[in-house]
Design an enzyme around this catalytic site. Structure first.
Site, PDB file in Angstrom:
ATOM      1  N   ASP A   8      27.678  81.792 -35.539  1.00 28.69           N
ATOM      2  CA  ASP A   8      27.267  81.069 -34.348  1.00 28.69           C
ATOM      3  C   ASP A   8      26.147  81.897 -33.698  1.00 28.69           C
ATOM      4  OD1 ASP A   8      27.438  79.262 -32.103  1.00 28.69           O
ATOM      5  OD2 ASP A   8      28.564  80.813 -31.064  1.00 28.69           O
ATOM      6  N   ASP A  10      24.802  81.542 -29.786  1.00 29.77           N
ATOM      7  CA  ASP A  10      25.095  81.892 -28.397  1.00 29.77           C
ATOM      8  C   ASP A  10      26.493  82.511 -28.275  1.00 29.77           C
ATOM      9  OD1 ASP A  10      23.095  79.921 -26.389  1.00 29.77           O
ATOM     10  OD2 ASP A  10      23.163  79.600 -28.542  1.00 29.77           O
ATOM     11  N   ASP A 167      32.519  82.459 -31.454  1.00 28.76           N
ATOM     12  CA  ASP A 167      33.284  82.847 -30.262  1.00 28.76           C
ATOM     13  C   ASP A 167      33.953  81.667 -29.566  1.00 28.76           C
ATOM     14  OD1 ASP A 167      30.704  81.868 -29.408  1.00 28.76           O
ATOM     15  OD2 ASP A 167      31.138  82.668 -27.424  1.00 28.76           O
TER      16      ASP A 167
END
Length: 215
Positions: A8, A10, A167
């Protein structure tokens, strides 16, 4: 056997929360509303424009002005998407370790292409990703499996030989559904309301360099 590590963006590779928050607060100022503190913005940064508009205005997607606010937020972010964004500590050392093991790395993000295509080249990665898939590359974002399958296809590696690091719950969901081994990046944008222990990640790490122990 792991042959590729996909990430991922961000909250996993890049700390984008301050630029996202600045865009939100400029929009709020236009509407005569008080700014949101960074402490409130950071945990929701992975939820993108929709999550931040909900935070700033206290509304959900059913509100008649929600889409207007979302589009205006994106216009503000357009002008400052790389002002304060940095790589998290240890990211480049981690990427060097991945390369030393002869593995491929890439990015699968829900960030729209209009930002990803300019932000990723602007970030000081020690090496370039072999593939970058944005939230609108294949028409649907994570947790839909399509972006994951597209990335694996682009690098020519079966998903079962890929490891995905993220996250957010949707990262773990998307990785698991296509058979990727999943890693939760605990340094990312995880709120007090989240329950990451229930997301089902195969591995949970506190710092990027810990990833190398699992490859």
């Amino acid at each position: 056997m792991i042959k590729a590590v996909l990430f991922d963006l961000d909250g996993t590779l890049a700390d984008t929360a301050r630029d996202l928050g600045a865009a939100l607060n400029r929009l709020l100022a236009e509407e005569g509303l008080p700014p949101q503190p960074y402490s409130a913005i950071r945990p929701l940064a992975s939820h993108g424009a929709r999550g931040l508009v909900s935070l700033g205005f206290g509304i959900d997607r059913e509100h008649p002005r929600f889409e207007e606010y979302r589009l205006r937020f994106l216009d503000h972010y357009e002008h400052s998407f790389a002002d304060e964004t940095v790589l998290f500590d240890g990211i480049n050392n981690m990427l060097e370790g991945i390369a030393a093991k002869g593995l491929t790395w890439g990015i699968i993000t829900n960030k729209p292409m209009r930002f990803t295509d300019r932000l990723v080249p602007a970030l000081p990665f020690v090496s370039r990703p072999a593939v970058t898939v944005s939230g609108d590359t294949v028409g649907v974002p994570k947790p839909d499996p399509a972006p994951m399958l597209h990335a694996a296809g682009q690098i020519g590696i079966d998903p079962v030989h890929c490891l995905y690091v993220g996250d957010a719950e949707r990262d773990i969901q998307a990785g698991r559904v296509v058979g990727m081994k999943t890693v939760l990046a605990n340094w990312g944008y995880i709120s007090e309301q989240d329950q990451p222990q229930q997301w089902g990640a195969d591995i949970s790490i506190e710092h990027p360099l810990e990833l190398l122990q699992h490859l």
